[in-house]
Design a protein around this motif. Sequence first.
Motif, short mmCIF file in Angstrom:
data_model
loop_
_atom_site.label_atom_id
_atom_site.label_comp_id
_atom_site.label_asym_id
_atom_site.label_seq_id
_atom_site.Cartn_x
_atom_site.Cartn_y
_atom_site.Cartn_z
N TYR A 3 0.84 -1.20 0.00
CA TYR A 3 0.00 0.00 0.00
C TYR A 3 0.87 1.25 0.00
CZ TYR A 3 -1.91 4.17 1.93
OH TYR A 3 -2.18 5.51 2.12
N TYR A 11 -6.50 5.07 -6.54
CA TYR A 11 -6.99 3.69 -6.54
C TYR A 11 -7.48 3.30 -7.93
CZ TYR A 11 -10.09 -0.25 -5.51
OH TYR A 11 -10.72 -1.47 -5.51
N LEU A 48 -0.23 2.48 -3.87
CA LEU A 48 -1.41 3.34 -3.78
C LEU A 48 -1.10 4.62 -3.01
CD1 LEU A 48 -4.34 4.04 -4.19
CD2 LEU A 48 -4.93 2.55 -2.26
#
Length: 417
Positions: A238, A297, A242
Amino acid sequence: MNRFLKHYKYQILLVFIGIIWITLLNGLLQVYDQHHIYPDSESYRQAADLFYHDFKAHCYRPFGMALIFGIPYIFGGGNAEVFDFSLVINIMSWLGSALLVFSFLKKMITVRKAFIFALAFYSILGLAFVNFHLLTEGIYTFFTLLVFWLIDRYYAAKSFHYLSIALGLLLFMVLIKPGTKFLAIVLLLVFGGVLIKNFYKYSMAFIYISVGLIVFQCVKVKQEYGDFTLSYIDGVTYYNYLGNTAMTLKTGGTFEEGIQKRMDYIFSLPHTETKAVAAKDFKDQLSGNTLNLVKGYFINIVENTKTPNDCIVICKNKAGTGYFDSVQKAFIIISKYQNRIFTALGIIFALYYFFSGYKKPDVYTLISFYILYTIALSGISSHQGDRFHLVFFPFVIVLAGKFYAQRYSTKIVPVQE
């Protein structure tokens, strides 16, 4: 023997064509001679080394891949043998996946048409070329097909052991791709009533063993790194992807500059701090950079949808053949559009079969959920070609076969098992 050949002639022909095709692809792009090792591939090899030589857990890679692909270490093999062995396992998984696609299809349409649909599996260049690397996509695709094939058998035969093996295998797959854990939880909930009614049966051992292996992985990580967790890969992924995409949208700059800065920082931290850093970053961006986090995203999903297979892109003309560049360019274009087409069809078919059957789910409802789940999960990461979406492409062929059967076949074709 003649009876066997007659009964399984399509399966035998499917395997034979697959072997010829993968040999041809290897020759065209000299794939086996590339000797390119992805960072992910090296981390899986390191995990196998740690598991078999020191009985230790890797910080990022659970021991599922290590257990399978590190087998050469048992017999005194070295790193080169592990990579060679991965090619064998991957091609066997690839051929097995083709057979499972064919098995699904021949229940719905004639065997000849099922064979033609199954050949479309071989056309997926990304799944073919990823065989030459120590990566999860090949074996994960085979295991996922096997899980849903077993669930389909459970629905047809109402025999609990099929379901138990399927869910046990799905839980084991958490040790190959940790992101599978949410899919496993959903399917355990779907079949929760059945599991409760059969908790005492011997076949539940498949589920209990896999749960035990997951706990064992978490205990080993706790002992060696400090946290009771499967791995630290989720937070790092993550934060580097992202999180970086969202922050890049906010501050400007390039994705590559941002990821290098973030990787240098998070990999400098003790493992026990990486989850907290990633969680804080997500919380901060969710509250203070919400729009860019959402945009990031969907940008990642689009990136994972439109890009070609990187295993093709990295190939170099080692032998100096005159046709290499043209073939490579053609394959890159084909794989790029295969990614886009299969993803688009996957979304369409998955939404159709999920919403038409979610009140009384069957195996196709669950397959549809898996496709949507995989696409949704791919938004966390990016910049690895079509690897995130490849694993559900065979299921798009299965759903396409079902759609064809419903629209153009006059009846469901009986199949002799």
